[in-house]
Design an enzyme around this catalytic site. Structure first.
Site, PDB file in Angstrom:
ATOM      1  N   LYS A  48      60.787  28.625 -40.394  1.00 50.59           N
ATOM      2  CA  LYS A  48      59.529  28.897 -39.707  1.00 50.59           C
ATOM      3  C   LYS A  48      59.726  30.084 -38.773  1.00 50.59           C
ATOM      4  O   LYS A  48      60.759  30.190 -38.094  1.00 50.59           O
ATOM      5  CB  LYS A  48      59.102  27.653 -38.924  1.00 50.59           C
ATOM      6  CG  LYS A  48      57.803  27.799 -38.147  1.00 50.59           C
ATOM      7  CD  LYS A  48      57.488  26.496 -37.416  1.00 50.59           C
ATOM      8  CE  LYS A  48      56.245  26.581 -36.564  1.00 50.59           C
ATOM      9  NZ  LYS A  48      55.959  25.306 -35.861  1.00 50.59           N
TER      10      LYS A  48
ATOM     11  N   SER B 263      51.542  23.969 -36.151  1.00 49.67           N
ATOM     12  CA  SER B 263      51.826  25.381 -36.328  1.00 49.67           C
ATOM     13  C   SER B 263      52.779  25.693 -37.478  1.00 49.67           C
ATOM     14  O   SER B 263      53.078  26.855 -37.747  1.00 49.67           O
ATOM     15  CB  SER B 263      52.417  25.941 -35.029  1.00 49.67           C
ATOM     16  OG  SER B 263      53.632  25.280 -34.685  1.00 49.67           O
TER      17      SER B 263
ATOM     18  N   SER C 215      53.005  19.716 -34.929  1.00 50.23           N
ATOM     19  CA  SER C 215      53.119  20.912 -35.774  1.00 50.23           C
ATOM     20  C   SER C 215      53.916  20.720 -37.052  1.00 50.23           C
ATOM     21  O   SER C 215      53.925  21.616 -37.902  1.00 50.23           O
ATOM     22  CB  SER C 215      53.717  22.063 -34.965  1.00 50.23           C
ATOM     23  OG  SER C 215      52.798  22.493 -33.987  1.00 50.23           O
TER      24      SER C 215
END
Length: 514
Positions: A114, A190, A214
């Site tokens: 990520k 996210s 997230s």
């Protein structure tokens, strides 16, 4: 295996990779499709194929890159590290059988990070922000070191909203990441890039992080599996040992439960300086022992349907959680309505203080490195607003926030004395349309959508307990809607064992977006 089988397997993988180029021009649709040979395997299977010599790391990497480029309309890839990964794959591919067998368990398996709060030395981590678009890391994060020690071949970073500050994956820097099930909808955030990459078959498992939902929100919206571990179980260092003063933790999003168990098994445990130390477990043994039918004795599961803010829950999300409760009951578990009594307003007020302060420290470190202050046009409008507010927070406010989190932790620990797990919706609404949770809109409009995104998930970031999203339901529009199970501190083995049981009873691995 004889060479004829080896060649057939290779041809299937390479033909599948080549065919992926057609997908780039094909319209997206919310219907199922057949998987390519590469997509059919999880990371555990891919590692076995490499170890047995049936496929090389170079061939697998090219399949992952082909899938990533064919899936470009989804906009899940933020930073490409293809050539670096190719060099590593080529070196690994030259090995003989004895060397292959001596390698780490995931040697040569393609993997993505990520693009947020994780450093790979010599590469850029943008945090989804224009202000960090050329921020080159001068070190490896401890977790990256563990992933590399496991043999994973990192070839990309996947998209995130700026600083992970919203429940969608849209940014000024990269634009919107689209949900593979319906490109008009959000992937969640996210870790939306990672969830989209797994759902679209770019990789079977990808790194993710979770500061308020997230991991679980994108896993729910994209129809894949995601577990947020207990605070302190996975290393956050070396520069900071807790993210957002304990709210944020790292793990992965995967298609199979066993991949999540394996990655957590390989990455868990303290690093120098660690002080919050939940117990570690043999997670692979836990899922191997998971019952495939009736559970002896069964788990005591509290069913929490009510929105903590009292704002209601969408009928699709209620249907998902009730179907999950019924499935658990059929498997021999005891499910009954129950919920902990928590100071919700104080908790979420404290969360705003903590996340804003965390963002402020991140921006200030970049300002120091550049020798200049950030400009307003270099941040998302709502993050600029939060940054100005964070500059006014007092030490007393930060201390009060952590104190209310600790009280919530105690309340939940006591609740788990009477229940093994808590079952709830992941979100209070199905995947929203793109734009509804954007950081480039008026604050009042954003808040109305945001309170539906994380009222159930953020509780367990504040308390530090583990929680997972399990993909057990799709609504009439074909959008995935996961359900959340939360467990006691250090209870990852219990959660993964149940997830493996649910995966066997209601398989989701072969359900794929078009």
């Amino acid at each position: 295996m004889d060479e004829g089988h080896v060649d057939t397997g290779r041809r299937g993988f390479l033909q599948g990779a080549a065919a992926l180029g057609l997908a780039a021009a094909a319209p997206q649709a919310a219907t199922a499709r057949s998987a390519t040979p590469y997509e059919e395997r999880d990371a555990t299977d891919l590692a076995r194929l490499i170890r047995d010599g049936q496929l090389t790391p170079a061939e697998l990497l090219e399949s992952a890159i082909a899938r990533a480029e064919a899936s470009a309309p989804l906009n899940a890839v933020a930073v490409r590290h293809y050539e670096m990964a190719r060099e590593r794959a080529q070196a690994l591919s030259r090995a003989g059988r004895a060397e292959r067998l001596a390698r780490p368990p995931l040697a040569g398996v393609p993997f993505g990070l990520k693009d947020l709060h994780l450093s790979l030395k010599g590469t850029v981590t943008t945090h989804g922000s224009v202000f960090f678009r050329d921020a080159v890391a001068d070190h490896d994060s401890t977790l990256v070191q563990r992933y590399q020690a496991a043999g994973l071949n990192i070839f990309a970073k996947f998209t995130s909203p700026e600083f992970g500050q919203t429940g969608t994956t849209e940014s000024r820097l990269f634009g919107a990441t689209r949900n593979p099930w319906n490109p008009a909808h959000s992937t969640g955030g996210s870790s939306g890039g990672s969830a989209a990459a797994v759902a679209a078959g770019i990789v079977p498992v990808a790194h993710a992080s979770d500061g308020g939902g997230s991991i679980r929100i994108p896993a729910s919206h994209c129809g894949v599996f995601g577990l947020k571990p207990s605070r302190g179980l996975v290393p956050m260092g070396p520069r900071a040992l807790e993210g957002w003063m304990g709210l944020s933790v790292h793990n992965v999003i995967s298609r199979s439960v066993r991949d999540s168990a394996l990655l957590l098994q390989l990455s868990q445990g303290p690093e120098p300086g660690s002080r919050v130390l939940p117990p570690t477990h043999d997670l692979l043994a836990a899922i191997r022992k998971a019952p495939r039918g009736k559970a002896p004795g069964g788990l005591r599961i509290a069913l929490m349907e009510g929105n903590p803010f009292g704002m209601g829950v969408h009928a699709d999300c209620l249907e998902a959680v009730r179907k999950a409760a019924a499935l658990c009951a059929r498997l021999g578990h005891h499910v009954e309505p129950a919920a902990p009594r928590l100071p919700i307003q104080e908790m979420f007020a404290g969360m705003g203080v903590m996340t804003g302060t965390g963002m402020l420290t991140t921006v200030q470190a970049r300002e120091k490195a550049l020798g200049r202050p950030v400009r307003e046009d270099e941040l998302e409008p709502l993050n600029w607003r939060s940054l100005q507010l964070a500059k006014g927070y007092s030490a007393e406010q930060v201390f009060a926030a952590r104190s209310v989190f600790d009280q919530a932790s105690r309340t939940l620990d006591e609740f788990f004395e009477g229940y093994d797990l808590i079952l709830s919706p992941v979100t209070a609404a199905p995947p929203p349309l793109l734009g509804e949770l954007s950081l480039a809109q008026p604050w009042e409009r954003f808040v109305k959508a945001a309170v539906l995104a994380s009222p159930f998930t953020a509780i367990f970031n504040m308390s530090g307990h583990p929680a997972m999203s399990v993909p057990l339901h799709w609504n009439a529009a074909g959008l995935p809607i996961g359900v959340q199970f939360a467990g006691p501190f250090g209870g990852e083995a219990r959660l993964l064992a149940l997830a493996a049981q649910l995966e066997a009873a209601a398989p989701w691995r072969d359900r794929r977006p078009a």
